[in-house]
Design a protein around this motif. Structure first.
Motif, short mmCIF file in Angstrom:
data_model
loop_
_atom_site.label_atom_id
_atom_site.label_comp_id
_atom_site.label_asym_id
_atom_site.label_seq_id
_atom_site.Cartn_x
_atom_site.Cartn_y
_atom_site.Cartn_z
N MET A 34 0.84 -1.19 0.00
CA MET A 34 0.00 0.00 0.00
C MET A 34 0.89 1.25 0.00
N ASN A 35 0.71 2.11 -0.99
CA ASN A 35 1.55 3.33 -0.96
C ASN A 35 0.87 4.41 -0.12
N ASP A 36 1.66 5.46 0.13
CA ASP A 36 1.18 6.52 1.03
C ASP A 36 -0.08 7.20 0.52
N GLU A 37 -0.14 7.29 -0.81
CA GLU A 37 -1.27 8.00 -1.39
C GLU A 37 -2.59 7.27 -1.08
N ILE A 38 -2.58 5.95 -1.34
CA ILE A 38 -3.78 5.15 -1.04
C ILE A 38 -4.11 5.22 0.45
N LEU A 39 -3.06 5.11 1.24
CA LEU A 39 -3.26 5.16 2.70
C LEU A 39 -3.98 6.45 3.10
N LYS A 40 -3.45 7.57 2.58
CA LYS A 40 -4.06 8.87 2.93
C LYS A 40 -5.51 8.93 2.45
N ARG A 41 -5.72 8.41 1.22
CA ARG A 41 -7.06 8.48 0.66
C ARG A 41 -8.05 7.68 1.52
N VAL A 42 -7.62 6.50 1.94
CA VAL A 42 -8.52 5.67 2.76
C VAL A 42 -8.76 6.34 4.10
N GLN A 43 -7.68 6.80 4.70
CA GLN A 43 -7.83 7.38 6.05
C GLN A 43 -8.74 8.61 6.05
N SER A 44 -8.70 9.37 4.96
CA SER A 44 -9.51 10.58 4.94
C SER A 44 -10.93 10.32 4.43
#
Lengths: 561, 103
Positions: B1-11
């Motif tokens: 999981m890259n940071d971008e996906i992580l941020k998108r999911v978290q937000s």
């Protein structure tokens, strides 16, 4: 047969300090029974069927994912049956029905504790485990921590738990074989060991799972029939059944109420803790969650497993009371033996045989043969699952990730796991010979204490607590492991009963409430005090782990066959 | 999981909702199971006689028997409640989160 083996037995005893040193196991008499052809024929049909499955599975087992996790292609219902099969071991079938036969209500208390861990696993562990792990629970525990120390710890925890559990199973095998098959003891233990090695080495998880499913169905059917016959005998009235049992039992009305199993509050709660949280720390059970496609199937498997296991425990309870009614003091079922210089009247082959004698009483020779074969099959299946989980800890955790630091190829890893299976098979055979006359249900309780105190806290905190660090997990986990083993050795069950000291140094039989708390407290404390850079990196990785554990994004999928 | 996906999911508010609902239900049911089981254990420890009370005058069956069976059934029922809720509600939400993370 036994006099030939004291040296091996002594070596095994020395090699496994603290595992309820079963010195008594060497003093009992082995009584061979006449050959039971019904049982032997039915057992061979079962063996032939399972070997055919192993052949089928072997042709489908190529990759590491196939070997450890059946390619992730097991369905929720199948896995529920397999989990229930792992749980409905010979120890719980024979041990709990024997406990009901001896003590009545206390047996029900014991089985309740075994069951209530399952909902907790579903609510907190199962889906997260499936989303984060691949083959072993160490995958999850070490997800964002340092591989070498955490996997070494998890592999140790796995091997200790598996070894104790293996002892319980092999003891069950030994007992059964003397009584049921009239077979030579050593050769029968060898048969169990060799068959189990064949299943695991050639068929991997796929064969192990199907052997477990078939056996679970057979056991549930057999136990249902027995319970039905018992109830029929009592005119389908529980009141009537209890009345008849109370009239013949030496303890009389006392079997209808809680008795000596839980003599004081601390012990009672501690036993509950061990049974409840130990289930969530048993490596061979946790491993089953990686054999299904995704979190949804993992969740369904627990639902089915809880249903089957709950139903099974209700059956064992009826079976235990049925044994009081139909077996106790019946001609041809009892024998008088000398134990510790005293004359004791017991069931032929010991009280662990209560369910087996009942099978004879309600269904005659043919059904006795069936239940004997099922009980033997149960041991085979559970031993295979345990061995596979121990072997995975050696090959996947220790060899591939610790020794080769993740740079081994798949072929080598599978080869190592097969060698590990063979080694564990030999150990299981030796242990089967060494620990003969121990109460098998008690040995299982011991395994649960260790699982609850070592494996569970680390696994749980790794998934739920951002602050967990490598140092905290490893040191806290080892504190849990050693304190559980140490407190059992210093407690009444080993210090007094086995080592024959006058008074126990540690007053409680069940240490889990102390050892598990110690593990949690020290894991927390050491992690909290760990301000190293590595620790901060590990904490920072929690967010990504949490998102994956909740959503399954990035989780290992099922391979297609 | 890259940071971008992580941020998108978290937000994603749906992720917050999923975490809230799923962990909420998980802990709630855990608590219920713990209360039922340890309630029983405490009764065992401090008032064992209660469980030995006959179910009716003159009966051999004690109230401990149905209580024991009910506890076994409660474990099954609680897992059923969770699975039902998760299959019908959480999985739908989860699927949306995964889809939205890909975009």
């Amino acid at each position: 047969m036994k006099p030939q083996f004291p040296r091996i037995a002594a070596a095994v005893l020395l090699a496994t300090p603290g595992l309820a040193l079963a010195a008594d196991a060497l003093s009992g008499e082995v009584k061979r029974q006449p050959l039971n052809w019904h049982a032997i024929i039915m057992f061979f049909i079962f063996v032939a069927g399972t070997l055919a499955i192993t052949y089928w599975a072997a042709r489908r087992t190529r990759s590491a994912s196939d070997f450890y996790a059946a390619g992730g292609g097991i369905s929720g219902l199948q896995n529920g049956l397999a989990i229930a099969g792992d749980y409905m071991s010979a120890a719980s079938f024979l041990g709990i029905s024997a406990m009901v036969y001896e003590k009545g209500y206390d047996g029900l208390i014991y089985s309740m504790g075994f069951l209530v861990g399952w909902p907790i696993i579903l609510f907190l562990v199962a889906e997260r485990l499936r989303n984060l792990g691949k083959y072993t629970f160490a995958d999850v525990a070490s997800y964002r921590l340092q591989q070498t120390p955490v996997r070494s710890f998890a592999a140790t925890g796995t091997l200790v738990t598996v070894t104790i559990y293996l002892i319980a199973q092999m003891v069950g095998a030994g007992k059964l074989i003397q009584l049921l098959f009239g077979m030579n003891y050593i050769s029968a233990v060898l048969i169990v060991g060799v068959l189990m090695m064949l299943y695991v080495v050639f068929g991997g998880m796929l064969a192990t799972t199907w052997v477990q499913i078939i056996k679970a169905v057979m056991l549930l059917c057999g136990a249902s029939f027995m319970a039905f016959m018992v109830l029929r005998h009592a005119g389908f009235s529980f009141e009537h059944m209890f009345q008849m049992a109370v009239t013949v039992h030496a303890k009389g009305l006392a079997i209808m109420s809680p008795g000596g199993l839980v003599s004081n509050p601390v012990d009672a709660i501690s036993l509950g803790v061990a049974l409840m949280f130990g289930t969530a720390g048993l490596p061979h059970i946790l491993m089953r969650f990686f054999t299904v496609a995704d979190a949804r199937e993992a969740r369904k498997s627990v639902f089915y497993a809880t249903g089957f296991i709950g139903y099974f425990y209700i059956l064992t309870f009826i079976i235990g009371f049925g044994a009081i009614m139909l077996v106790l003091n019946q001609p041809g079922m009892m024998e008088t033996v000398v134990k510790n210089g005293k004359q004791v009247t017991q069931l032929i082959g010991g009280n662990n045989m209560a369910a087996i004698h009942l099978a004879d009483a309600v269904g005659g020779d043919l059904f006795l043969g069936f239940i004997s074969a099922v009980a033997f099959a149960t041991i085979l299946a559970v031993v295979a699952g345990l061995t596979l989980s121990g072997a995975s800890a050696v090959s996947h955790d220790l060899y591939a990730n610790v020794f080769r630091r993740g740079r081994s190829n798949e072929k080598d890893e599978i080869r190592v796991s097969k060698y590990a299976t063979l080694a564990l098979g030999v150990v299981a055979i030796l242990l089967g010979i060494a620990f003969e006359n121990q109460n098998v249900a008690f040995m299982v309780g011991l395994a649960f204490s260790v699982a609850a105190s070592a494996n569970f806290p680390v696994l749980f905190l790794s998934m739920f607590w951002r602050g967990l660090t490598t140092r905290g997990a490893v040191m806290g986990g080892f504190i849990g492991l050693t304190s559980a083993v140490l407190l059992i050795v210093l407690g009444p069950t080993v210090w007094v009963d086995v080592l024959k000291h006058k008074e126990a140094i540690f007053p409680y039989k069940n240490p889990a409430i102390f050892s598990m708390t110690l593990a949690f407290v020290f894991t927390w404390l050491i992690s909290a005090l760990d301000t190293s850079k590595a620790a901060n990196d590990e904490k920072a990785k929690f967010d990504a782990q949490f998102v994956r554990s909740m959503t399954g994004i990035g989780a290992t999928g099922a391979s297609k066959h | 999981m890259n940071d971008e996906i992580l941020k998108r999911v978290q937000s994603n508010p749906k992720f917050v909702e999923l975490v809230h609902k799923k962990t909420g239900l998980g802990w709630k049911l855990t608590l219920i199971m713990l209360v039922i089981y340890y309630g029983f254990i405490l009764m065992l420890a401090f008032a064992p006689k209660t469980l030995g009370t006959p179910i009716a005058a003159g009966a051999t069956t004690t109230i401990g028997m149905p209580i024991g069976v009910l506890i076994i059934l409660s474990a099954f029922v609680l897992t059923g409640i969770y699975v039902r809720k998760a299959n019908n509600e959480f999985d739908v939400l989860n699927k949306q989160i995964v889809e939205e993370a890909k975009q």
